[in-house]
Design a protein around this motif. Structure first.
Motif, PDB file in Angstrom:
ATOM      1  N   ILE A 102       0.693  -1.256   0.192  1.00  0.00           N
ATOM      2  CA  ILE A 102       0.157  -0.120   0.145  1.00  0.00           C
ATOM      3  C   ILE A 102       0.881   1.109   0.058  1.00  0.00           C
ATOM      4  O   ILE A 102       0.564   2.123  -0.970  1.00  0.00           O
ATOM      5  CB  ILE A 102      -1.076  -0.030   1.080  1.00  0.00           C
ATOM      6  N   ILE A 105       2.448   1.639  -3.316  1.00  0.00           N
ATOM      7  CA  ILE A 105       1.518   2.150  -4.383  1.00  0.00           C
ATOM      8  C   ILE A 105       1.213   3.427  -4.226  1.00  0.00           C
ATOM      9  O   ILE A 105       1.492   4.443  -5.215  1.00  0.00           O
ATOM     10  CB  ILE A 105      -0.023   1.356  -4.192  1.00  0.00           C
ATOM     11  N   GLN A 106       1.333   4.263  -3.038  1.00  0.00           N
ATOM     12  CA  GLN A 106       1.080   5.630  -2.715  1.00  0.00           C
ATOM     13  C   GLN A 106       2.138   6.169  -3.158  1.00  0.00           C
ATOM     14  O   GLN A 106       1.790   7.434  -3.775  1.00  0.00           O
ATOM     15  CB  GLN A 106       0.377   5.749  -1.295  1.00  0.00           C
ATOM     16  N   ARG A 109       2.449   6.227  -7.041  1.00  0.00           N
ATOM     17  CA  ARG A 109       1.432   6.918  -7.776  1.00  0.00           C
ATOM     18  C   ARG A 109       1.848   8.518  -7.706  1.00  0.00           C
ATOM     19  O   ARG A 109       1.413   9.230  -8.537  1.00  0.00           O
ATOM     20  CB  ARG A 109      -0.003   6.839  -6.845  1.00  0.00           C
ATOM     21  N   GLU A 112       4.119   8.982 -10.370  1.00  0.00           N
ATOM     22  CA  GLU A 112       3.209   8.880 -11.579  1.00  0.00           C
ATOM     23  C   GLU A 112       2.796  10.545 -11.829  1.00  0.00           C
ATOM     24  O   GLU A 112       2.923  11.121 -12.819  1.00  0.00           O
ATOM     25  CB  GLU A 112       2.564   8.024 -11.386  1.00  0.00           C
ATOM     26  N   LEU A 125       4.760  -0.761  -9.901  1.00  0.00           N
ATOM     27  CA  LEU A 125       3.299  -0.595  -9.631  1.00  0.00           C
ATOM     28  C   LEU A 125       2.540  -1.859  -9.868  1.00  0.00           C
ATOM     29  O   LEU A 125       1.538  -2.209  -8.992  1.00  0.00           O
ATOM     30  CB  LEU A 125       2.980   0.820 -10.344  1.00  0.00           C
ATOM     31  N   TYR A 129       0.295  -3.852  -6.982  1.00  0.00           N
ATOM     32  CA  TYR A 129      -1.189  -4.259  -7.118  1.00  0.00           C
ATOM     33  C   TYR A 129      -1.321  -5.458  -6.945  1.00  0.00           C
ATOM     34  O   TYR A 129      -2.515  -5.837  -6.423  1.00  0.00           O
ATOM     35  CB  TYR A 129      -1.453  -3.663  -8.571  1.00  0.00           C
ATOM     36  N   ILE A 132      -1.827  -6.579  -3.480  1.00  0.00           N
ATOM     37  CA  ILE A 132      -2.999  -6.571  -2.641  1.00  0.00           C
ATOM     38  C   ILE A 132      -4.093  -7.150  -3.628  1.00  0.00           C
ATOM     39  O   ILE A 132      -5.499  -6.630  -3.406  1.00  0.00           O
ATOM     40  CB  ILE A 132      -3.013  -5.018  -2.356  1.00  0.00           C
ATOM     41  N   ASN A 133      -3.697  -7.978  -4.342  1.00  0.00           N
ATOM     42  CA  ASN A 133      -4.856  -8.866  -5.174  1.00  0.00           C
ATOM     43  C   ASN A 133      -5.602  -8.249  -6.312  1.00  0.00           C
ATOM     44  O   ASN A 133      -6.893  -8.256  -6.314  1.00  0.00           O
ATOM     45  CB  ASN A 133      -5.892  -9.386  -4.086  1.00  0.00           C
ATOM     46  N   GLN A 134      -5.045  -6.858  -6.690  1.00  0.00           N
ATOM     47  CA  GLN A 134      -5.861  -6.009  -7.437  1.00  0.00           C
ATOM     48  C   GLN A 134      -5.437  -6.222  -8.904  1.00  0.00           C
ATOM     49  O   GLN A 134      -4.633  -5.789  -9.616  1.00  0.00           O
ATOM     50  CB  GLN A 134      -5.714  -4.247  -7.206  1.00  0.00           C
ATOM     51  N   TYR A 135      -5.903  -7.402  -9.485  1.00  0.00           N
ATOM     52  CA  TYR A 135      -5.590  -8.020 -10.686  1.00  0.00           C
ATOM     53  C   TYR A 135      -5.935  -7.131 -11.820  1.00  0.00           C
ATOM     54  O   TYR A 135      -4.804  -7.103 -12.842  1.00  0.00           O
ATOM     55  CB  TYR A 135      -5.981  -9.322 -10.843  1.00  0.00           C
ATOM     56  N   ARG A 136      -6.780  -6.539 -11.892  1.00  0.00           N
ATOM     57  CA  ARG A 136      -7.022  -5.668 -13.180  1.00  0.00           C
ATOM     58  C   ARG A 136      -6.179  -4.623 -13.360  1.00  0.00           C
ATOM     59  O   ARG A 136      -5.694  -4.384 -14.471  1.00  0.00           O
ATOM     60  CB  ARG A 136      -8.484  -5.196 -12.945  1.00  0.00           C
ATOM     61  N   LEU A 137      -5.848  -3.962 -12.237  1.00  0.00           N
ATOM     62  CA  LEU A 137      -4.862  -2.838 -12.364  1.00  0.00           C
ATOM     63  C   LEU A 137      -3.555  -3.372 -12.437  1.00  0.00           C
ATOM     64  O   LEU A 137      -2.816  -2.738 -13.391  1.00  0.00           O
ATOM     65  CB  LEU A 137      -4.722  -2.020 -11.005  1.00  0.00           C
ATOM     66  N   GLN A 141      -1.024  -2.376 -15.788  1.00  0.00           N
ATOM     67  CA  GLN A 141       0.355  -1.517 -15.557  1.00  0.00           C
ATOM     68  C   GLN A 141       1.472  -2.396 -16.380  1.00  0.00           C
ATOM     69  O   GLN A 141       2.242  -1.903 -17.097  1.00  0.00           O
ATOM     70  CB  GLN A 141       0.759  -1.870 -14.016  1.00  0.00           C
TER      71      GLN A 141
ATOM     72  N   PRO B  38      -7.360 -13.992  -1.474  1.00  0.00           N
ATOM     73  CA  PRO B  38      -7.161 -13.156  -2.618  1.00  0.00           C
ATOM     74  C   PRO B  38      -8.286 -13.256  -3.663  1.00  0.00           C
ATOM     75  O   PRO B  38      -8.386 -12.448  -4.369  1.00  0.00           O
ATOM     76  CB  PRO B  38      -5.865 -13.705  -3.043  1.00  0.00           C
ATOM     77  N   SER B  41     -11.133 -10.780  -3.346  1.00  0.00           N
ATOM     78  CA  SER B  41     -11.003  -9.457  -3.206  1.00  0.00           C
ATOM     79  C   SER B  41     -11.770  -8.744  -4.309  1.00  0.00           C
ATOM     80  O   SER B  41     -11.668  -9.063  -5.438  1.00  0.00           O
ATOM     81  CB  SER B  41      -9.424  -9.218  -3.537  1.00  0.00           C
ATOM     82  N   PRO B  42     -12.408  -7.761  -3.937  1.00  0.00           N
ATOM     83  CA  PRO B  42     -13.289  -6.832  -4.721  1.00  0.00           C
ATOM     84  C   PRO B  42     -12.198  -5.916  -5.682  1.00  0.00           C
ATOM     85  O   PRO B  42     -10.984  -5.664  -5.151  1.00  0.00           O
ATOM     86  CB  PRO B  42     -13.889  -5.824  -4.018  1.00  0.00           C
ATOM     87  N   GLN B  43     -12.627  -5.967  -6.787  1.00  0.00           N
ATOM     88  CA  GLN B  43     -11.288  -5.273  -7.763  1.00  0.00           C
ATOM     89  C   GLN B  43     -11.777  -3.891  -8.185  1.00  0.00           C
ATOM     90  O   GLN B  43     -12.809  -3.567  -8.472  1.00  0.00           O
ATOM     91  CB  GLN B  43     -11.247  -6.048  -8.913  1.00  0.00           C
ATOM     92  N   ALA B  44     -10.781  -2.862  -7.845  1.00  0.00           N
ATOM     93  CA  ALA B  44     -10.769  -1.571  -8.296  1.00  0.00           C
ATOM     94  C   ALA B  44     -10.943  -1.591 -10.046  1.00  0.00           C
ATOM     95  O   ALA B  44     -10.140  -2.373 -10.480  1.00  0.00           O
ATOM     96  CB  ALA B  44      -9.650  -0.668  -7.948  1.00  0.00           C
ATOM     97  N   GLN B  47      -7.409   3.247 -11.289  1.00  0.00           N
ATOM     98  CA  GLN B  47      -6.253   3.576 -10.175  1.00  0.00           C
ATOM     99  C   GLN B  47      -6.918   4.506  -9.279  1.00  0.00           C
ATOM    100  O   GLN B  47      -6.602   4.637  -8.107  1.00  0.00           O
ATOM    101  CB  GLN B  47      -4.978   4.354 -10.835  1.00  0.00           C
ATOM    102  N   LEU B  50      -9.168   3.269  -6.648  1.00  0.00           N
ATOM    103  CA  LEU B  50      -8.307   2.421  -5.720  1.00  0.00           C
ATOM    104  C   LEU B  50      -7.361   3.691  -4.716  1.00  0.00           C
ATOM    105  O   LEU B  50      -7.222   3.530  -3.618  1.00  0.00           O
ATOM    106  CB  LEU B  50      -7.275   1.596  -6.379  1.00  0.00           C
ATOM    107  N   ASP B  51      -7.031   4.489  -5.494  1.00  0.00           N
ATOM    108  CA  ASP B  51      -6.472   5.848  -4.563  1.00  0.00           C
ATOM    109  C   ASP B  51      -7.261   6.057  -3.369  1.00  0.00           C
ATOM    110  O   ASP B  51      -6.893   6.332  -2.331  1.00  0.00           O
ATOM    111  CB  ASP B  51      -6.057   6.984  -5.429  1.00  0.00           C
ATOM    112  N   LEU B  54      -7.509   3.163  -0.809  1.00  0.00           N
ATOM    113  CA  LEU B  54      -6.257   3.318  -0.007  1.00  0.00           C
ATOM    114  C   LEU B  54      -6.086   4.310   0.974  1.00  0.00           C
ATOM    115  O   LEU B  54      -5.424   4.311   2.160  1.00  0.00           O
ATOM    116  CB  LEU B  54      -5.061   3.173  -0.736  1.00  0.00           C
ATOM    117  N   THR B  58      -5.865   3.844   4.949  1.00  0.00           N
ATOM    118  CA  THR B  58      -4.570   4.124   5.726  1.00  0.00           C
ATOM    119  C   THR B  58      -5.045   5.321   6.626  1.00  0.00           C
ATOM    120  O   THR B  58      -4.108   5.666   7.577  1.00  0.00           O
ATOM    121  CB  THR B  58      -3.467   4.350   4.761  1.00  0.00           C
TER     122      THR B  58
END
Lengths: 329, 262
Positions: A102, A105-106, A109, A112, A125, A129, A132-137, A141, B38, B41-44, B47, B50-51, B54, B58
């Motif tokens: 996390i 990523i922050q 980003r 970027e 990046l 992703y 944290i299991n964000q497979y689409r993103l 990338q 995993p 996990s919901p997918q964004a 970006q 997701l920003d 996050l 946090t």
């Protein structure tokens, strides 16, 4: 072949059975299996006016894998020079290595948003992703990285791992590994994964060739890389169990704490009719990864063949319990 | 939860309810965190989406969390991340001792993720502590009971990520089951069903290896209401011994007047 059915992942989910993972790399350990983050010299990204001793220090810390110190320095520099994307990028790389996806990523980003648009940034990046299991993103990338620098093999390699592990798309994974291999022909890991996919697709001869190539290349740079030996053991288990056992032993010697090495050895022993030895290897496998149901099911089979009904029943009960609890992950 | 937060809850809310609400939930929040596979996990989709998510994850300032969740919902009303985001909002409202907000966010979270144990248990525990004076308290208590019972049904069938060991899972499962019984105990006591309420709280206490005093404190209240001052004293002594600070303060106060009724 364990992974021959393209819909096996869904079938396993529906049946509540555990998904058998590629040898030695479980989904849980995928993060650890990812190669090191893609570093890039911060100095190369720094405006000439700002390049100086602190940049060199940061580069040095990143090269030395002194992640914590690198993160601290990069954070300080990012505050000091808020318009320079190199420092949040360096911070991102360090955080990724510190298993703080996390934070990575922050930071990346931020890099970027400050105008950094390099293949290295997108690969790192993307990996963050993924973690944290964000497979689409992750996919987006890797595609960006490929579009920016067609010479890089890493995005193809990581996409291959994703297709293989998450989507169970072995044919798609093979294409990615082949693309990665075209760009980096001497990487033993790419050869191993190509071999794995060939085997999953029933292309035994090509699988054997790929594992042999991985062994040859691996001996030059990574003496602990056991997977190609494990792959060879699996390929040969049916036709030449004696040779398969030799490879299985070599795999265990290289990585004795890898559960799947013991699982494969157990299968080879079973094939040879050495049931007591097989049972012992399965016990080791269970000890190394108590969340994997497959050695428990094999234990049930072995104990049944040994006529030990009590142990067989206990193994089957354990198998059901672990399958129910961990499912197909 | 930290003593300072308990103190501030006491200062802000000035109520036992605030302390009890905070005690249960932060524990659950912390402990249910790893139970996300995993593959669930919901997918964004972007970006930027997701920003914002996050930032929510946090952010330590509860008021900011609430605003950021509203921002996510406003800008990405179809976001797959909203179910989890509302959970964070629910916890944020809880930290602010805003029961209406907690209910709203919890219901939104459950609308999007109907079987989310974390949300169900949080609501089941929070409702009996805060619903007392409300005109709709009977209806809310029914809801809370439904959440607690559904949690008890769902817990045994849960699948967990492989990074959670079987030993850890056994502890977590016992903890969650205990919390569900604790919620049922509180609900039954609210309805005046003392005997059944005490039985549920005792079951909660037996299951729980968590060494905090909150359940002992509640059990003490239940014993006192049931006319068992000796047992109440013992329970409050345990609560005072185990803490945390806010619970210790409450228990010591009760020990000063062991026969006092809630």
């Amino acid at each position: 072949m364990l992974r021959s059915c393209p819909f096996r992942w869904l079938c396993c989910l529906a049946a509540g059975l555990p998904l058998l993972l590629p040898p030695s790399i479980s989904r849980r350990t995928f993060a650890a299996a990812l190669d090191q983050p893609q570093r890039e010299d911060v100095a190369g990204l720094t405006a000439p006016a700002l390049a100086g001793s602190q940049d060199n220090q940061l580069n040095q810390l990143l090269r030395q894998k002194a992640w914590k110190q690198a993160a601290e320095l990069a954070e300080g520099l990012a505050h000091q020079y808020p318009g320079n994307p190199a420092y949040p990028f360096g911070l991102g790389v360090a955080k990724l290595s510190l298993t703080d996806p996390i934070g990575a990523i922050q930071a990346m980003r931020r890099a970027e948003s400050l105008g950094l648009n390099s293949a290295q940034l997108h690969i790192n990046l993307g990996l963050a992703y993924y973690l944290i299991n964000q497979y689409r993103l992750f996919r987006d990338q890797m595609t960006k990285a490929i579009n920016l620098d067609a010479r890089k093999f890493e995005p193809h390699y990581y996409l291959g791992r994703y297709l293989e592990l998450v989507l169970d798309d072995v044919a798609g994974a093979l294409k990615s590994f082949e693309q990665a291999g075209d760009l980096s022909p001497n990487d033993p890991r790419i050869w191993y994964h190509k071999g794995y996919c060939y085997k999953a697709l029933g292309r035994q001869a090509e699988a054997q060739g790929a594992f042999e190539k991985a062994i040859e290349l691996g001996q030059k740079d990574d003496e602990h890389f056991s997977l190609p030996f494990q792959g060879m053991a699996q390929v040969l288990a049916e036709t030449d169990p004696e040779r398969a056992l030799q490879f299985a032993r070599q795999a265990v010697e290289r990585e004795p704490n890898l559960e799947s090495n013991h699982l494969v050895m157990a299968k080879v022993y079973e094939r040879m009719g050495k049931l007591a030895e097989s049972a012992a290897e399965l016990q080791t496998a269970i000890k190394l990864d108590p969340s994997d149901a497959s050695p428990r099911f094999l234990s049930f089979r072995i104990y049944t063949r040994l006529g030990n009904e009590q142990a067989a029943k206990a193994a089957l009960d354990d198998f059901k319990k672990v399958s129910q609890l961990y499912g197909s992950e | 939860m930290g003593p300072s937060r308990l103190r501030s809850a006491r200062a802000a809310g000035g109520s036992i309810v605030a302390v009890l609400l905070l005690c249960g939930a932060s524990l659950l929040r912390a402990q249910l965190g790893p139970l996300v596979s995993p593959f669930q996990s919901p997918q964004a989709k972007t970006q930027e989406e997701l920003d914002i998510y996050l930032q929510i994850v946090t952010e330590s300032d509860a008021a900011k969390v609430i605003r950021e969740v509203a921002q996510l919902a406003g800008r990405y009303p179809e976001s797959d991340l909203l179910g989890v985001a509302y959970q964070y909002q629910m916890f944020a409202y809880q930290r602010l001792n805003d029961f209406d907000g907690l209910l709203r966010a919890g219901h939104e979270a459950l609308r999007l993720q109907p079987k989310n144990l974390n949300t169900m248990l949080t609501l089941a525990l929070a409702i009996p502590e805060a619903a007392g004076p409300r005109h709709d308290s009977a209806e809310l208590l029914n809801q809370a009971e439904q959440y607690a019972r559904q949690s008890l049904e769902e817990i045994p069938g849960m699948r967990i990520p492989r990074r959670v060991s079987m030993e850890q899972w056994q502890e977590l499962r016992a903890e969650m089951t205990s919390r569900a019984h604790e919620a049922l105990g509180s609900i039954l006591l609210r309805r005046g069903n003392l005997e059944a309420g005490v039985a549920e709280l005792e079951a909660a206490r037996r299951l729980n290896s968590d060494r905090t005093g909150i359940q002992y404190y509640k059990l003490g209240l239940a014993y006192a209401q049931s006319g068992k001052p000796g047992a109440a004293q013992e329970a409050w002594q345990q609560a005072a011994k185990l803490g945390p600070e806010g619970v210790r303060e409450l228990a010591l106060k009760k020990l000063g007047t062991p026969n006092s009724k809630r």
